[in-house]
Design a protein around this motif. Structure first.
Motif: not given
Length: 153
Positions: A123-129
């Protein structure tokens, strides 16, 4: 996928990864996550993200992820708990929502945050953990230890 959804997915899936004892919300950071290795310590993570920043998927999807090497005992390698995040992520990806992911500890040029993962979603989200810190078994993460994780917990 927004950070809260990723936090929920990881909390649901991590306890089924061999070598992981528990995963719970951590109130020390927004969308915080505390992951405890079996008979070892805890690694604390924060989840952030940005919408409409992930490169286009073009049919690509996150591939199979190996199990972490968490044999038990008094210590667990922080980079293997990092791998457990990806193992859990893939296990919970029933809708093939994730496109790609990379672990910080395996990068040739590591970022300032030594341990963590970047995950791109369809969906275009870039997530950072990002790893905030570590604590030995039955200890709490001390304020002075933020962003100074140990290699083992």
């Amino acid at each position: 996928m927004i950070p809260a959804e990723l936090q929920s997915l990881l909390i649901d899936q991590l306890p089924s990864v061999p070598g992981i004892e528990a995963a719970a919300p951590w109130t020390g950071r927004p969308y915080g996550l505390a992951v405890t290795a079996a008979t070892a310590g805890t690694v604390y993570w924060t989840i952030t993200g940005a919408s409409n920043t992930a490169p286009t998927a073009g049919g690509e999807r996150l591939g199979p992820q190996p199990l972490p090497d968490l044999p038990g005992g008094r210590k667990a390698a922080t980079d293997q708990i990092e791998q457990a995040l990806l193992t859990a992520l893939k296990a919970g990806d029933v809708d093939q929502h994730f496109v790609r992911a990379e672990r910080y500890s395996t990068l040739e040029s590591r970022p300032a945050v030594q341990y963590g993962v970047t995950v791109d979603a369809i969906d275009g989200w870039r997530l950072f953990v990002a790893c905030v810190g570590t604590a030995k078994r039955n200890e709490e993460l001390r304020d002075g230890r933020h962003f100074h994780p140990d290699n083992t917990v």
